[in-house]
Design an enzyme around this catalytic site. Structure first.
Site, PDB file in Angstrom:
ATOM      1  N   HIS A 297      44.708  35.396  46.473  1.00  0.00           N
ATOM      2  CA  HIS A 297      43.370  35.291  46.963  1.00  0.00           C
ATOM      3  C   HIS A 297      42.728  36.331  46.552  1.00  0.00           C
ATOM      4  O   HIS A 297      43.457  37.542  46.081  1.00  0.00           O
ATOM      5  CB  HIS A 297      43.050  34.897  48.647  1.00  0.00           C
ATOM      6  CG  HIS A 297      43.669  36.309  49.243  1.00  0.00           C
ATOM      7  ND1 HIS A 297      44.916  36.228  49.943  1.00  0.00           N
ATOM      8  CD2 HIS A 297      43.322  37.382  49.642  1.00  0.00           C
ATOM      9  CE1 HIS A 297      45.047  37.398  50.458  1.00  0.00           C
ATOM     10  NE2 HIS A 297      44.242  38.148  50.301  1.00  0.00           N
TER      11      HIS A 297
ATOM     12  N   GLU B  47      39.775  46.467  48.295  1.00  0.00           N
ATOM     13  CA  GLU B  47      40.197  46.949  49.821  1.00  0.00           C
ATOM     14  C   GLU B  47      40.729  48.406  49.502  1.00  0.00           C
ATOM     15  O   GLU B  47      40.263  49.204  50.324  1.00  0.00           O
ATOM     16  CB  GLU B  47      40.959  46.003  50.240  1.00  0.00           C
ATOM     17  CG  GLU B  47      40.438  44.570  50.479  1.00  0.00           C
ATOM     18  CD  GLU B  47      40.881  43.950  51.409  1.00  0.00           C
ATOM     19  OE1 GLU B  47      42.046  43.239  51.571  1.00  0.00           O
ATOM     20  OE2 GLU B  47      40.137  43.601  52.333  1.00  0.00           O
TER      21      GLU B  47
ATOM     22  N   HIS C 284      45.414  39.855  46.038  1.00  0.00           N
ATOM     23  CA  HIS C 284      46.528  39.797  46.694  1.00  0.00           C
ATOM     24  C   HIS C 284      47.572  38.522  46.578  1.00  0.00           C
ATOM     25  O   HIS C 284      46.820  37.522  46.507  1.00  0.00           O
ATOM     26  CB  HIS C 284      46.084  39.649  48.293  1.00  0.00           C
ATOM     27  CG  HIS C 284      45.516  41.390  48.504  1.00  0.00           C
ATOM     28  ND1 HIS C 284      44.548  41.573  49.696  1.00  0.00           N
ATOM     29  CD2 HIS C 284      45.605  42.407  47.976  1.00  0.00           C
ATOM     30  CE1 HIS C 284      44.126  42.584  49.546  1.00  0.00           C
ATOM     31  NE2 HIS C 284      44.686  43.394  48.719  1.00  0.00           N
TER      32      HIS C 284
ATOM     33  N   HIS D  95      36.221  32.821  53.654  1.00  0.00           N
ATOM     34  CA  HIS D  95      36.141  34.314  53.348  1.00  0.00           C
ATOM     35  C   HIS D  95      36.697  34.646  52.137  1.00  0.00           C
ATOM     36  O   HIS D  95      36.388  35.911  51.576  1.00  0.00           O
ATOM     37  CB  HIS D  95      36.398  35.000  54.708  1.00  0.00           C
ATOM     38  CG  HIS D  95      37.919  34.929  54.933  1.00  0.00           C
ATOM     39  ND1 HIS D  95      38.974  35.700  54.674  1.00  0.00           N
ATOM     40  CD2 HIS D  95      38.350  33.907  55.832  1.00  0.00           C
ATOM     41  CE1 HIS D  95      39.809  35.153  55.235  1.00  0.00           C
ATOM     42  NE2 HIS D  95      39.689  34.051  55.897  1.00  0.00           N
TER      43      HIS D  95
ATOM     44  N   HIS E  25      39.431  39.558  46.807  1.00  0.00           N
ATOM     45  CA  HIS E  25      38.348  40.238  47.308  1.00  0.00           C
ATOM     46  C   HIS E  25      37.486  41.008  46.536  1.00  0.00           C
ATOM     47  O   HIS E  25      37.930  41.561  45.541  1.00  0.00           O
ATOM     48  CB  HIS E  25      39.053  41.246  48.134  1.00  0.00           C
ATOM     49  CG  HIS E  25      39.935  41.042  49.454  1.00  0.00           C
ATOM     50  ND1 HIS E  25      39.569  40.692  50.620  1.00  0.00           N
ATOM     51  CD2 HIS E  25      41.510  40.627  49.193  1.00  0.00           C
ATOM     52  CE1 HIS E  25      40.701  40.145  51.402  1.00  0.00           C
ATOM     53  NE2 HIS E  25      41.909  40.463  50.518  1.00  0.00           N
TER      54      HIS E  25
ATOM     55  N   THR F 230      44.634  42.496  56.135  1.00  0.00           N
ATOM     56  CA  THR F 230      43.364  43.310  55.917  1.00  0.00           C
ATOM     57  C   THR F 230      42.096  42.349  56.878  1.00  0.00           C
ATOM     58  O   THR F 230      41.156  42.590  56.647  1.00  0.00           O
ATOM     59  CB  THR F 230      42.810  43.558  54.822  1.00  0.00           C
ATOM     60  OG1 THR F 230      42.734  42.258  53.870  1.00  0.00           O
ATOM     61  CG2 THR F 230      43.963  44.310  53.912  1.00  0.00           C
TER      62      THR F 230
END
Ligand code: 1SD
Ligand code: ZN
Length: 264
Positions: free
Chosen positions: A92, A106, A119, A67, A94, A201
């Site tokens: 990581h 996010e 993050h 993911h 997003h 999250t």
């Protein structure tokens, strides 16, 4: 739970709470920040990344976990300027889906998404022995959030990650990469940030995170964003290919929380 990739992912998010009760809690992340409603807290001093630039020339690894892309961080990296000592665990990203002007971050500011979000995850090593224990505790984690936008120029620091995505296209793959200065991924002004109590999250969505969202954004080029948004698959090597996209959670209700700001 299904990956957050694609349309199925966004539908999937509404079902998380059926399997992970905390995902339906009252202090979830991310949130939208309404800047007029933030509250200045003069006690919030600048954050100090500790050891972020001392990589010791030991290679890092880069991992596709299905993911996101994760870089585990050495245990000597940490954060100063918080009520406890926090030790870095991993970082990581997003992101969105390659469409121009589509979201990917996010956290949102006054309803506006950014293209992507970095993050850096830390655990409270003063009170807890490790990440797994800390993530279940209300004061267990501290995550730094950096909003990423596109600009004219390539961001050299981000090539340290993006250059190697082609080596970990499939879920479960990892590659060793040259170590680099992690602080170079952060904005230069670490004194202006927003602070609130929230959650992971992704499931299990534990409400264990002291969030710091820097107000200065970092910029990467459009080419760099496209690499991030198109190179990785959420699927394993022997499965049908599912591009890893839209791996962000949508903003959650603020409920009775106040978002503090470190500046007036
Ligand atoms: O999404 C990440 C998840 O992949 C994992 O790294 C977790 C920490 O164990 O943190 C969440 S997040 O809240 O930092 N997005
Ligand atoms: Zn994250």
């Amino acid at each position: 739970w299904t990956t957050t990739t694609g349309a199925a992912g966004s539908v999937g998010q509404s079902k998380w709470a059926d399997y992970f009760p905390d995902c339906g809690g009252k202090a979830q992340s991310p949130v939208d920040v309404a800047t007029v409603q933030t509250q200045y807290d003069p006690s919030l001093g600048p954050l100090t990344p500790l050891g972020y630039s001392q990589h010791g020339n030991k290679p890092f690894s880069l991992y596709n976990n299905g993911h996101t892309v994760v870089v585990p961080l050495p245990g000597w990296m940490g954060l100063g300027g918080l009520p406890w000592q926090f030790t870095a665990v991993q970082m990581h990203l997003h992101w969105g889906n390659g469409a121009l002007e589509a979201g990917g971050s996010e956290h949102t500011i006054n309803g506006q998404s950014s293209a992507a979000e970095l993050h850096v995850v830390h655990y409270n090593s003063e009170l807890y022995p490790n990440m797994s224990v800390a993530m279940t505790q209300q004061d267990g984690l501290a995550v730094l959030g950096v909003l990423i936008e596109t600009g004219e120029e390539a961001n050299q620091a981000f090539w340290n990650i993006l250059n190697y995505l082609g080596r970990i296209r499939h879920a479960g793959q990892s590659v060793s990469i040259p170590a680099f200065d992690v602080q170079s991924l952060l904005p230069s002004d670490l004194g202006r940030y927003l602070r609130y109590n929230g959650s992971l999250t992704t499931p299990p969505c534990f409400q264990s995170v002291l969030w710091t969202l820097f107000t200065e954004t970092v910029k990467i080029s459009h080419t760099q964003l496209m690499k991030l948004e198109t190179v990785l698959y959420a699927s394993k090597e022997d499965a049908d290919r599912v591009v890893m996209q839209d791996n962000y959670r949508t903003p959650q209700p603020l409920n009775d929380r106040t978002i503090l700001s470190s500046f007036p």
